[in-house]
Design an enzyme around this catalytic site. Structure first.
Site, short mmCIF file in Angstrom:
data_model
loop_
_atom_site.label_atom_id
_atom_site.label_comp_id
_atom_site.label_asym_id
_atom_site.label_seq_id
_atom_site.Cartn_x
_atom_site.Cartn_y
_atom_site.Cartn_z
N LYS A 1 -10.31 -3.48 -4.83
CA LYS A 1 -10.61 -2.15 -3.83
C LYS A 1 -11.61 -1.51 -5.07
CE LYS A 1 -5.87 -0.59 -1.92
NZ LYS A 1 -4.73 -1.66 -2.00
N SER B 1 -4.72 -5.43 -5.24
CA SER B 1 -5.22 -3.57 -5.48
C SER B 1 -6.79 -4.10 -6.36
CB SER B 1 -5.01 -2.14 -5.64
OG SER B 1 -4.25 -2.62 -4.36
N TYR C 1 -2.60 5.13 -9.51
CA TYR C 1 -1.73 5.91 -7.81
C TYR C 1 -1.11 7.30 -8.67
CZ TYR C 1 -2.56 1.44 -5.98
OH TYR C 1 -3.17 0.35 -6.04
N VAL D 1 -1.01 -4.52 -7.54
CA VAL D 1 0.32 -5.37 -7.71
C VAL D 1 1.06 -6.34 -7.70
CG1 VAL D 1 1.86 -3.39 -6.17
CG2 VAL D 1 0.67 -5.85 -5.35
N TYR E 1 -8.63 -6.98 5.17
CA TYR E 1 -7.97 -6.32 3.25
C TYR E 1 -7.33 -7.34 3.24
CZ TYR E 1 -4.88 -2.94 1.50
OH TYR E 1 -3.88 -2.26 0.59
N1 GLN Z 1 -1.68 -5.83 -1.18
C1 GLN Z 1 -1.21 -4.45 -1.27
C2 GLN Z 1 -0.84 -3.52 -0.55
O1 GLN Z 1 -1.48 -3.58 0.11
C3 GLN Z 1 -2.51 -4.53 -2.46
C4 GLN Z 1 -1.20 -3.14 -3.45
C5 GLN Z 1 -1.48 -2.43 -4.69
O2 GLN Z 1 -1.94 -3.71 -5.14
N2 GLN Z 1 -0.90 -1.67 -5.12
O3 GLN Z 1 0.40 -3.29 0.09
#
Ligand code: GLN
Length: 310
Positions: free
Chosen positions: A73, A70, A246, A264, A195
């Site tokens: 993003k 993420s 988050y 993550v 994605y």
């Molecule tokens: N690729 C992960 C997902 O979509 C990304 C989530 C994250 O890094 N918080 O679940």
């Protein structure tokens, strides 16, 4: 206390933080809902600081590639905002969700408009819009990261992308649900493929700290061209602060006090506007999906240096 002045290098403070982290037990657990990420050793730790002129300092595993997840993003948002400007905000909000990154619950109450661009639903919308505009959202992102980091070897990890696709029912649900509200332009399978490829990009702390310096330079890229207006760079920093970790964004602001974004894969990027960009990596996560040692290291960094937005 090591209060930083403009001429002090970051190396001593990074080494001190690495020693403290080494002595700290308890690292959390690597994400296992994407099986290809589960095998990483939670004792791994790296941290890098990049200055606006491209000078990078690092400690530990700061040159070790890891799954950006993420963190990407932030860059996708910047690339889309640069193209479409405020029209984006008709399709995704800018408020913290207070919910886990992959939550579905708010979407129905809020008519398929995700709370912010950093939860998965919001990132899917941003990727969809960038893909419509460029025909190649993941390619645009990869080219941007290669250029800003100066590392032409950055690439997708097809094994991680395939692993996530094979276990991607929740992201598929988010995509289809938003499509039912007319908030997705591309076919959902195409969007999910884009994605997952973006999330799979593999890069080191050094690469990602350098790639984040455009936000420390208030929107100016490494080659001196402007990607974002100063105001847009401020807006992205603000959304990172309020939404980047988050349902832990309040705790992150309290402990670290910087715009930040977690993934993550165990990475966290952060920005000291005008001063530097940081990336820390350690694969063990807390229950909200944020790196345990990464949070601790950034907490120590702002405490020791006095560099925070507050
Ligand atoms: N690729 C992960 C997902 O979509 C990304 C989530 C994250 O890094 N918080 O679940």
């Amino acid at each position: 206390m090591v209060i930083m002045t403009a001429s002090t290098t970051f190396q001593p403070v990074l080494e001190r933080i690495a020693e403290e982290i080494e002595r700290t037990p308890g690292r959390g657990r690597p994400a296992d809902y994407i099986p290809a990420l589960a095998a990483r050793d939670p004792r791994r730790f790296g941290m890098a600081v990049a200055e606006p002129d491209g000078t990078v300092y690092g400690v530990g595993d700061w040159r070790e590639p890891f799954s950006a997840q993420s963190l990407t993003k932030v860059f996708t948002l910047a690339l889309d905002l640069a193209r479409e400007g405020d029209a984006l905000w008709e399709h995704v909000g800018r408020e913290p969700s207070g919910n886990p990154f992959n939550s579905l619950v708010q979407l129905e109450y809020e008519n398929g408009i995700p709370r912010n661009p950093f939860i998965n639903a919001g990132a899917l919308v941003v990727t969809d819009r960038l893909h419509t505009r460029t025909g190649d959202a993941s390619g645009e992102l990869l080219a941007f990261l290669r250029a800003e980091s100066g590392n032409p070897d950055l690439s997708f990890d097809e094994e991680v992308a395939a692993s996530e696709a094979a276990h991607g029912d929740r992201n598929a649900a988010l995509g289809h649900f938003m499509a039912s509200y007319g908030n997705i332009d591309n076919p959902v399978p195409v969007l999910l493929d884009e994605y997952f490829r973006q999330c799979s990009i593999t890069a080191s702390c050094a690469d990602l700290a350098l790639a984040t310096t455009f936000l420390a330079r208030h929107g100016v890229r490494a080659d001196g061209t402007r990607l974002l207006t100063r105001s847009q760079a401020k807006q992205i920093n603000a959304i990172m602060l309020t939404c980047g970790t988050y349902d832990a964004a309040g705790d992150f602001a309290y402990r670290v006090g910087l715009p930040g974004k977690s993934g993550v894969g165990g990475g966290i990027i952060a920005v000291v506007p005008g001063r530097c960009a940081l990336c820390v990596w350690s694969p063990g996560l807390d229950e909200r999906g944020n790196s345990v040692a990464g949070m601790a290291a950034l907490d120590r960094f702002t405490t020791l240096t006095g560099l925070s937005v507050f």
